[in-house]
Design a protein around this motif. Sequence first.
Motif, PDB file in Angstrom:
ATOM      1  N   PRO A  91       0.820  -1.215   0.000  1.00 15.16           N
ATOM      2  CA  PRO A  91       0.000   0.000   0.000  1.00 15.16           C
ATOM      3  C   PRO A  91       0.853   1.263   0.000  1.00 15.16           C
ATOM      4  N   SER A  92       0.334   2.275  -0.642  1.00 18.22           N
ATOM      5  CA  SER A  92       0.937   3.598  -0.607  1.00 18.22           C
ATOM      6  C   SER A  92       0.139   4.444   0.375  1.00 18.22           C
ATOM      7  N   PHE A  93       0.822   5.270   1.120  1.00 19.24           N
ATOM      8  CA  PHE A  93       0.149   6.110   2.101  1.00 19.24           C
ATOM      9  C   PHE A  93       0.307   7.590   1.776  1.00 19.24           C
ATOM     10  N   THR A  94       0.542   7.904   0.507  1.00 18.41           N
ATOM     11  CA  THR A  94       0.745   9.294   0.108  1.00 18.41           C
ATOM     12  C   THR A  94      -0.512  10.146   0.265  1.00 18.41           C
ATOM     13  N   ASP A  95      -1.678   9.523   0.374  1.00 17.85           N
ATOM     14  CA  ASP A  95      -2.909  10.286   0.564  1.00 17.85           C
ATOM     15  C   ASP A  95      -3.142  10.671   2.026  1.00 17.85           C
ATOM     16  N   ALA A  96      -2.368  10.091   2.932  1.00 19.07           N
ATOM     17  CA  ALA A  96      -2.483  10.443   4.353  1.00 19.07           C
ATOM     18  C   ALA A  96      -1.894  11.839   4.561  1.00 19.07           C
ATOM     19  N   GLY A  97      -2.441  12.548   5.524  1.00 17.28           N
ATOM     20  CA  GLY A  97      -1.944  13.885   5.829  1.00 17.28           C
ATOM     21  C   GLY A  97      -0.550  13.851   6.425  1.00 17.28           C
ATOM     22  N   ALA A  98       0.174  14.943   6.256  1.00 14.09           N
ATOM     23  CA  ALA A  98       1.505  15.072   6.856  1.00 14.09           C
ATOM     24  C   ALA A  98       1.374  14.933   8.376  1.00 14.09           C
ATOM     25  N   PRO A  99       2.325  14.258   9.016  1.00  7.23           N
ATOM     26  CA  PRO A  99       2.198  13.976  10.444  1.00  7.23           C
ATOM     27  C   PRO A  99       1.915  15.195  11.326  1.00  7.23           C
ATOM     28  N   ASP A 100       2.565  16.318  11.074  1.00  2.00           N
ATOM     29  CA  ASP A 100       2.336  17.484  11.936  1.00  2.00           C
ATOM     30  C   ASP A 100       0.908  18.013  11.803  1.00  2.00           C
ATOM     31  N   VAL A 101       0.402  18.069  10.582  1.00  4.29           N
ATOM     32  CA  VAL A 101      -0.974  18.526  10.350  1.00  4.29           C
ATOM     33  C   VAL A 101      -1.964  17.491  10.881  1.00  4.29           C
ATOM     34  N   ALA A 102      -1.689  16.223  10.623  1.00  3.66           N
ATOM     35  CA  ALA A 102      -2.581  15.159  11.079  1.00  3.66           C
ATOM     36  C   ALA A 102      -2.673  15.149  12.608  1.00  3.66           C
ATOM     37  N   ASN A 103      -1.555  15.331  13.286  1.00  4.17           N
ATOM     38  CA  ASN A 103      -1.562  15.349  14.745  1.00  4.17           C
ATOM     39  C   ASN A 103      -2.378  16.537  15.258  1.00  4.17           C
ATOM     40  N   GLU A 104      -2.236  17.691  14.640  1.00  7.82           N
ATOM     41  CA  GLU A 104      -2.999  18.874  15.066  1.00  7.82           C
ATOM     42  C   GLU A 104      -4.492  18.618  14.915  1.00  7.82           C
ATOM     43  N   LEU A 105      -4.903  18.000  13.802  1.00  2.67           N
ATOM     44  CA  LEU A 105      -6.322  17.722  13.572  1.00  2.67           C
ATOM     45  C   LEU A 105      -6.834  16.606  14.483  1.00  2.67           C
ATOM     46  N   TYR A 106      -6.002  15.641  14.777  1.00  2.00           N
ATOM     47  CA  TYR A 106      -6.343  14.587  15.736  1.00  2.00           C
ATOM     48  C   TYR A 106      -6.621  15.209  17.102  1.00  2.00           C
ATOM     49  N   GLU A 107      -5.748  16.083  17.549  1.00  2.00           N
ATOM     50  CA  GLU A 107      -5.934  16.758  18.834  1.00  2.00           C
ATOM     51  C   GLU A 107      -7.180  17.644  18.810  1.00  2.00           C
ATOM     52  N   TYR A 108      -7.416  18.319  17.699  1.00  2.81           N
ATOM     53  CA  TYR A 108      -8.607  19.159  17.572  1.00  2.81           C
ATOM     54  C   TYR A 108      -9.868  18.293  17.649  1.00  2.81           C
ATOM     55  N   PHE A 109      -9.861  17.148  16.969  1.00  2.00           N
ATOM     56  CA  PHE A 109     -11.002  16.237  17.015  1.00  2.00           C
ATOM     57  C   PHE A 109     -11.264  15.803  18.460  1.00  2.00           C
ATOM     58  N   LEU A 110     -10.220  15.472  19.207  1.00  2.00           N
ATOM     59  CA  LEU A 110     -10.373  15.099  20.614  1.00  2.00           C
ATOM     60  C   LEU A 110     -11.015  16.238  21.409  1.00  2.00           C
ATOM     61  N   THR A 111     -10.639  17.474  21.113  1.00  2.00           N
ATOM     62  CA  THR A 111     -11.236  18.637  21.775  1.00  2.00           C
ATOM     63  C   THR A 111     -12.735  18.699  21.510  1.00  2.00           C
ATOM     64  N   LEU A 112     -13.133  18.434  20.274  1.00  2.04           N
ATOM     65  CA  LEU A 112     -14.554  18.439  19.928  1.00  2.04           C
ATOM     66  C   LEU A 112     -15.306  17.361  20.703  1.00  2.04           C
ATOM     67  N   VAL A 113     -14.739  16.164  20.741  1.00  9.69           N
ATOM     68  CA  VAL A 113     -15.392  15.051  21.424  1.00  9.69           C
ATOM     69  C   VAL A 113     -15.550  15.369  22.903  1.00  9.69           C
ATOM     70  N   ARG A 114     -14.511  15.931  23.509  1.00  8.83           N
ATOM     71  CA  ARG A 114     -14.541  16.237  24.941  1.00  8.83           C
ATOM     72  C   ARG A 114     -15.612  17.263  25.303  1.00  8.83           C
ATOM     73  N   GLN A 115     -16.016  18.081  24.338  1.00 12.51           N
ATOM     74  CA  GLN A 115     -17.070  19.066  24.596  1.00 12.51           C
ATOM     75  C   GLN A 115     -18.422  18.395  24.823  1.00 12.51           C
ATOM     76  N   ASP A 116     -18.599  17.182  24.284  1.00 12.70           N
ATOM     77  CA  ASP A 116     -19.893  16.515  24.335  1.00 12.70           C
ATOM     78  C   ASP A 116     -19.914  15.229  25.146  1.00 12.70           C
TER      79      ASP A 116
END
Length: 148
Positions: A91-116
């Motif tokens: 498999p190629s993983f070139t469609d995955a986001g760059a690690p720094d951006v992906a980590n920021e969005l992962y953390e942001y998603f966790l923030t959203l979940v924690r609100q609810d």
Amino acid sequence: MRAVVQRVLNAGVTVDGECVGKIGRGYLVLLGVGHGDTRAEADKLWGKLRGLRINEDENGKTNLALADVDGEVLVVSQFTLFADCRHGRRPSFTDAGAPDVANELYEYFLTLVRQDVEHVAHGIFGADMKVDLVNDGPFTIVLDTDSL
């Protein structure tokens, strides 16, 4: 963004033999971030997921959302959701986001979940994780913000 959502009776994630997150009844969310994903995709994904009526009511019908059952959430980063298997056997993983951006969005998603959600657990971004779960149903769905 892509998510594989499993309704679980319980789930946990370990890193180097140590439990770093566990939940009871709720959702295990394997979360992948792709190129071009933004906070808007995270907002859309959580908005859809938190309202999904995939929990059974007293009649056995899937009529209840996560909040209706006081569900918990375990979020685990999963870049392999963006695997491209069209060519060859590796498999190629070139469609995955760059690690720094992906980590920021992962953390942001966790923030959203924690609100609810009162109890939110998570893995460690980029770590070699082992995930245990008892799938309830089994009930597993795939969400992709490109098609929501």
